[in-house]
Design a protein around this motif. Sequence first.
Motif, PDB file in Angstrom:
ATOM      1  N   ASN A 288     -13.897 -23.938 -34.196  1.00  0.00           N
ATOM      2  CA  ASN A 288     -13.415 -25.042 -33.365  1.00  0.00           C
ATOM      3  C   ASN A 288     -14.613 -25.805 -32.795  1.00  0.00           C
ATOM      4  O   ASN A 288     -15.375 -25.248 -32.001  1.00  0.00           O
ATOM      5  CB  ASN A 288     -12.550 -24.463 -32.230  1.00  0.00           C
ATOM      6  N   PRO A 289     -14.799 -27.075 -33.172  1.00  0.00           N
ATOM      7  CA  PRO A 289     -15.927 -27.857 -32.650  1.00  0.00           C
ATOM      8  C   PRO A 289     -15.949 -27.925 -31.128  1.00  0.00           C
ATOM      9  O   PRO A 289     -17.014 -28.015 -30.513  1.00  0.00           O
ATOM     10  CB  PRO A 289     -15.697 -29.253 -33.253  1.00  0.00           C
ATOM     11  N   GLU A 290     -14.760 -27.844 -30.523  1.00  0.00           N
ATOM     12  CA  GLU A 290     -14.672 -27.889 -29.065  1.00  0.00           C
ATOM     13  C   GLU A 290     -15.321 -26.646 -28.445  1.00  0.00           C
ATOM     14  O   GLU A 290     -15.980 -26.725 -27.405  1.00  0.00           O
ATOM     15  CB  GLU A 290     -13.201 -27.983 -28.634  1.00  0.00           C
ATOM     16  N   ASP A 291     -15.146 -25.476 -29.109  1.00  0.00           N
ATOM     17  CA  ASP A 291     -15.775 -24.241 -28.626  1.00  0.00           C
ATOM     18  C   ASP A 291     -17.295 -24.354 -28.692  1.00  0.00           C
ATOM     19  O   ASP A 291     -18.005 -23.885 -27.795  1.00  0.00           O
ATOM     20  CB  ASP A 291     -15.315 -23.039 -29.449  1.00  0.00           C
ATOM     21  N   LEU A 292     -17.789 -24.963 -29.771  1.00  0.00           N
ATOM     22  CA  LEU A 292     -19.236 -25.163 -29.912  1.00  0.00           C
ATOM     23  C   LEU A 292     -19.764 -26.044 -28.788  1.00  0.00           C
ATOM     24  O   LEU A 292     -20.800 -25.758 -28.183  1.00  0.00           O
ATOM     25  CB  LEU A 292     -19.540 -25.792 -31.275  1.00  0.00           C
TER      26      LEU A 292
ATOM     27  N   GLU B  39      -2.431 -12.551 -22.275  1.00  0.00           N
ATOM     28  CA  GLU B  39      -1.777 -12.745 -23.574  1.00  0.00           C
ATOM     29  C   GLU B  39      -2.547 -11.951 -24.617  1.00  0.00           C
ATOM     30  O   GLU B  39      -3.728 -12.218 -24.863  1.00  0.00           O
ATOM     31  CB  GLU B  39      -1.759 -14.228 -23.948  1.00  0.00           C
ATOM     32  N   LEU B  40      -1.898 -10.954 -25.201  1.00  0.00           N
ATOM     33  CA  LEU B  40      -2.545 -10.114 -26.212  1.00  0.00           C
ATOM     34  C   LEU B  40      -2.532 -10.827 -27.559  1.00  0.00           C
ATOM     35  O   LEU B  40      -1.476 -11.188 -28.064  1.00  0.00           O
ATOM     36  CB  LEU B  40      -1.805  -8.776 -26.322  1.00  0.00           C
TER      37      LEU B  40
ATOM     38  N   ARG C  36     -16.940 -18.503 -17.799  1.00  0.00           N
ATOM     39  CA  ARG C  36     -15.898 -19.529 -17.756  1.00  0.00           C
ATOM     40  C   ARG C  36     -14.604 -19.029 -17.123  1.00  0.00           C
ATOM     41  O   ARG C  36     -13.654 -19.795 -16.976  1.00  0.00           O
ATOM     42  CB  ARG C  36     -15.625 -20.039 -19.184  1.00  0.00           C
ATOM     43  N   LEU C  37     -14.569 -17.739 -16.749  1.00  0.00           N
ATOM     44  CA  LEU C  37     -13.359 -17.197 -16.123  1.00  0.00           C
ATOM     45  C   LEU C  37     -13.211 -17.723 -14.703  1.00  0.00           C
ATOM     46  O   LEU C  37     -14.191 -17.847 -13.968  1.00  0.00           O
ATOM     47  CB  LEU C  37     -13.428 -15.668 -16.095  1.00  0.00           C
TER      48      LEU C  37
ATOM     49  N   TYR D 125      -6.258 -12.993 -23.996  1.00  0.00           N
ATOM     50  CA  TYR D 125      -6.597 -14.231 -23.294  1.00  0.00           C
ATOM     51  C   TYR D 125      -6.386 -14.059 -21.799  1.00  0.00           C
ATOM     52  O   TYR D 125      -5.327 -13.610 -21.353  1.00  0.00           O
ATOM     53  CB  TYR D 125      -5.740 -15.386 -23.797  1.00  0.00           C
ATOM     54  N   ALA D 126      -7.410 -14.427 -21.026  1.00  0.00           N
ATOM     55  CA  ALA D 126      -7.291 -14.565 -19.579  1.00  0.00           C
ATOM     56  C   ALA D 126      -7.312 -16.071 -19.317  1.00  0.00           C
ATOM     57  O   ALA D 126      -8.361 -16.701 -19.387  1.00  0.00           O
ATOM     58  CB  ALA D 126      -8.439 -13.874 -18.871  1.00  0.00           C
ATOM     59  N   GLY D 127      -6.148 -16.638 -19.094  1.00  0.00           N
ATOM     60  CA  GLY D 127      -6.061 -18.102 -19.070  1.00  0.00           C
ATOM     61  C   GLY D 127      -6.350 -18.610 -20.468  1.00  0.00           C
ATOM     62  O   GLY D 127      -5.730 -18.170 -21.437  1.00  0.00           O
ATOM     63  N   ASP D 128      -7.352 -19.516 -20.596  1.00  0.00           N
ATOM     64  CA  ASP D 128      -7.691 -20.012 -21.930  1.00  0.00           C
ATOM     65  C   ASP D 128      -8.981 -19.389 -22.461  1.00  0.00           C
ATOM     66  O   ASP D 128      -9.546 -19.850 -23.453  1.00  0.00           O
ATOM     67  CB  ASP D 128      -7.811 -21.546 -21.914  1.00  0.00           C
TER      68      ASP D 128
END
Length: 280
Positions: A64-68, A237-238, A191-192, A268-271
């Motif tokens: 995902n380019p957004e993750d980068l 969310e598992l 980021r949490l 997932y903790a949030g996103d």
Amino acid sequence: MVVFTEKDKLTPFIQNLKKEGKTIGFLPTMGALHDGHLSLAKASIAQNDYTVVSIFVNPTQFNNPEDLEKYPRTEENDIKLLTEIGVDFVYLPPVSDLYNKGEVAKVYDFDGIDKVMEGEFRPGHFDGVATVVAKLFRAVNPTKAYFGEKDFQQIRIIQEMVKQEQIDVEVVPMPIFRADNGLALSSRNMRLTSENLEAAPFIYQVLKEAVALKNKGKTPTEVIDFVKETFAQSAFELEYFTITDEEKLQPIDTFNTDVKTRGFIVAYAGDIRLIDNIQF
């Protein structure tokens, strides 16, 4: 500490040290360093004459380019931390020093260990990891390279890549470095939210309960069901939980004392996507 930005200067420098009989420890990172990274660097310092740490956010391993784009970059602080613990050299290359223009990841055949778990949810990810680590190994030419077992599947990929590429380096797995509350340290933890950071140790607590169930004679299926049911009642969310052998990373039907097994989890903790694992 010396900072190199070009492999054409780093490689011959390291080669001269090795000609003198010196050993080189190496820690490849994507920066945003935490105490887990520093524990690996300290192990390298203790076991080698010189230690090199690379800081490079590798574009070919992001689906995902957004993750980068969002990946935390804290180079100034990273260098400060590495200087304080006594790291000798940092390799801080631009993308152009490792990749030619338009170059993509090499496609490897890892006999299926790249297709399960993280490979299933992040297609092509491990080709990107193997490609950049091979490039880094050739640039640094280390005696030993250190990797944390939080990314256990990644370690298995790198071990196989080293065999295929015939690179002379010892891959050294190191135990997961955890905060006092059990949370596996990760750059993503930055980021949490404070609320999610406080709740995140739940993941490790469930993993320990899963091992306790195995020790009470429960089957892998029963342990997996327990984890799924526990997460279904939580704020997390598992994405997956699986129990595999440590060699081929294939799911197991029964626990066997002759086969090393490990439970792998992503939630997932949030996103924010958090990964962890535990040996059974």
